[in-house]
Design a protein around this motif. Structure first.
Motif, short mmCIF file in Angstrom:
data_model
loop_
_atom_site.label_atom_id
_atom_site.label_comp_id
_atom_site.label_asym_id
_atom_site.label_seq_id
_atom_site.Cartn_x
_atom_site.Cartn_y
_atom_site.Cartn_z
N THR A 123 -42.20 -27.63 8.52
CA THR A 123 -41.19 -27.06 7.10
C THR A 123 -41.19 -27.77 6.44
O THR A 123 -40.86 -28.30 6.03
CB THR A 123 -40.17 -25.95 7.51
N SER A 142 -40.73 -18.61 14.70
CA SER A 142 -41.21 -20.14 13.32
C SER A 142 -42.04 -21.19 13.61
O SER A 142 -43.47 -20.79 14.20
CB SER A 142 -39.66 -21.20 14.15
N ALA A 143 -42.00 -21.86 12.65
CA ALA A 143 -42.95 -22.88 12.38
C ALA A 143 -42.85 -24.12 13.10
O ALA A 143 -42.08 -24.13 13.76
CB ALA A 143 -42.97 -23.47 10.58
N SER A 193 -35.81 -18.47 10.16
CA SER A 193 -36.74 -17.18 10.93
C SER A 193 -35.13 -16.31 12.27
O SER A 193 -35.57 -15.32 12.43
CB SER A 193 -37.38 -17.86 12.17
N ASP A 194 -34.19 -17.12 12.20
CA ASP A 194 -32.79 -15.80 12.63
C ASP A 194 -33.16 -14.56 12.23
O ASP A 194 -32.77 -13.66 12.92
CB ASP A 194 -31.53 -17.01 13.06
N GLU A 218 -45.39 -21.07 9.98
CA GLU A 218 -44.94 -19.69 10.59
C GLU A 218 -46.26 -19.34 10.54
O GLU A 218 -46.53 -17.95 11.86
CB GLU A 218 -43.76 -18.78 9.61
N ARG A 231 -33.56 -22.07 4.99
CA ARG A 231 -33.39 -23.07 6.06
C ARG A 231 -33.29 -22.15 7.43
O ARG A 231 -32.36 -21.67 7.26
CB ARG A 231 -33.46 -24.34 6.00
N GLY A 232 -33.64 -22.86 8.38
CA GLY A 232 -33.10 -21.50 9.93
C GLY A 232 -33.80 -20.30 9.39
O GLY A 232 -32.74 -19.14 10.38
N1 ASP Z 1 -39.64 -22.78 9.29
C1 ASP Z 1 -38.20 -22.39 9.38
C2 ASP Z 1 -37.00 -23.94 8.90
O1 ASP Z 1 -37.31 -24.87 9.34
C3 ASP Z 1 -37.60 -21.60 9.18
C4 ASP Z 1 -36.56 -21.02 11.13
O2 ASP Z 1 -37.00 -22.85 11.72
O3 ASP Z 1 -36.03 -20.48 10.74
O4 ASP Z 1 -36.10 -23.77 8.47
#
Ligand code: ASP
Ligand code: MG
Length: 411
Positions: free
Chosen positions: A51, A45-46, A157-158, A78, A154-155
């Motif tokens: 983000t 992820s970042a 990267s999973d 990222e 959002r999220g």
């Molecule tokens: N960087 C992105 C976020 O904050 C993706 C991630 O973290 O999974 O939503």
């Protein structure tokens, strides 16, 4: 033989790559896996809060930033981490190569900021593995058919990690985060919360959709559909974590496996709606067109051929939902649009609910005894959710955790 070596996809979240020291730590972990002769693909992820920072920058310029430009901006977080992690691995003498979503070949549709993965072409990753490189992949990003950068919500990267694990037929996907697994409740609210050794995809999906931040809900759906074995672990400690697996009989021990909450909710009400056939479609079709995800819907009992319709959306979508509703209200001659932002959703989740009755009743009694008003209720086979005033969230979660004896949970 390369083919008989196990393949693991490891995903590191924002806190795990939050500082140069943290990056050094995880690079050490990655190096250890390669020393054991396993093949490994890393998704990152970042850096912590990056983000959000990029998002704020965009909002300083525009209340509703152009989605295509926003995606390009957000994807840069990222890109930074993949380069840093690859450099760190090289410092440790490990052959590593970074890849953006585009370089991997993560093709998505064009729904900017919440794009869906359509196809993963991981040829370059396979080639890198064959040449004994550790591929470091940027999570959260893909490209559409025009090669414009998209992001996966959002999220996300999973989702990148799980989609890659599926596409590469990896043995498992390890999700490294700042907690050592999935808990019966948020340990910050309930100190006696217990880590679950395993949880079913369905429960994990409910928990993720209901606000437990450990895994992105869309990633869980993808994993269930492709039977990707997931383990949620901490990158700060060594432990066995929580396995996300297919439901089996032995899992049904307690009626409830966990209590979750979600503060990122808002309620929109259309007041004075003419109660005629087709009206729900006229309200919700434009909402769907605007790519806004609606969670709960309530239509109150009508009076004088008028009714009120309430629904919930995430706080991020509320201003767009209001815009859409203002247009709809004019078209269908509804009286007005009302919004309540200080609400939250508290939910009980458990595959055991299929076999136990009275869970909902017990939940309502807990709320009643505390004088907490329930504004909306929704249920599925394995969950019960109540929308309540945001200020009661912590009390409700604690009381429910105690009432359902989750501090004694053994699974
Ligand atoms: N960087 C992105 C976020 O904050 C993706 C991630 O973290 O999974 O939503
Ligand atoms: Mg996450």
């Amino acid at each position: 033989m390369v083919l008989s070596m196990s393949l693991v996809v490891q995903k590191y979240g924002g806190t795990s790559v939050g500082t140069v020291d943290r990056i050094k730590d995880i690079a050490g972990r990655i190096a250890a896996v390669t020393r054991d002769n396993h093949r490994i693909v890393v998704v990152v992820s970042a850096m912590n809060h990056e983000t959000d920072r990029l998002m704020m920058l965009a909002h300083e310029i525009s209340a509703q930033p152009d989605a295509r430009e926003l995606d390009l901006l957000l994807s840069s977080g990222e890109r930074t981490t993949i380069a840093l992690v690859a450099m760190m691995l090289k410092e440790l003498g490990v052959k590593a190569q970074s890849f953006t979503g585009r370089q991997v070949g993560i093709f998505t549709n064009s729904a900017h900021t919440k794009a869906r993965i359509e196809r993963v072409v991981a040829d370059r990753i396979t080639a890198a593995l064959e040449h004994k490189f550790v591929p470091i992949v940027a999570g959260f990003q893909g490209i559409n058919e025009q090669s414009d950068v998209t992001t996966l919500g959002r999220g996300g990267s999973d989702l990148t990690a799980i989609a890659l694990a599926a596409s590469l037929h990896a043995d498992r996907c390890e999700i490294y985060t700042d907690v050592d697994g999935v808990y019966t409740a948020d340990p910050r609210i309930v100190p006696t919360a217990k880590r679950l050794d395993c949880i079913s995809y369905e429960e994990m999906l409910e928990m993720a959709s209901l606000g437990a931040k450990v895994l992105q809900d869309r990633a869980v759906v993808f994993a269930a559909n492709h039977q990707v074995r997931i383990v949620v672990k901490s990158s700060f400690a060594n432990g066995s974590g929580t396995k996300v697996i297919k439901e089996h009989k032995g899992m049904e021990r307690n009626a409830v496996s966990g209590v979750t909450y979600d503060r990122n909710q808002a309620k929109v009400t259309l007041v004075g709606v003419p109660d005629t056939p087709g009206i729900a479609a006229r309200i919700f079709d434009p909402v769907a067109q605007a790519n806004i995800i609606v969670d709960m819907i309530i239509q109150n009992i009508g009076q004088d051929a008028m009714t009120d319709v309430s629904f919930t959306v995430t706080k991020d979508d509320v201003s767009r939902a209001i815009e859409v509703m203002n247009c709809v209200a004019q078209e269908i001659h509804a009286k007005r649009v009302e919004v309540t932002r200080d609400i939250a959703k508290v939910s009980l989740v458990g595959v055991g609910m299929r076999a136990h009755s009275g869970v909902a009743a017990k939940m309502f009694v807990v709320m009643a005894n505390e004088g907490i008003n329930i504004m909306m209720i929704s249920t599925s086979e394995i969950k019960i959710s109540c929308v309540i005033e945001e200020k009661y969230v912590e009390t409700a979660v604690e009381l429910l955790h105690r009432e359902f004896e989750l501090d004694k949970a053994v699974r």
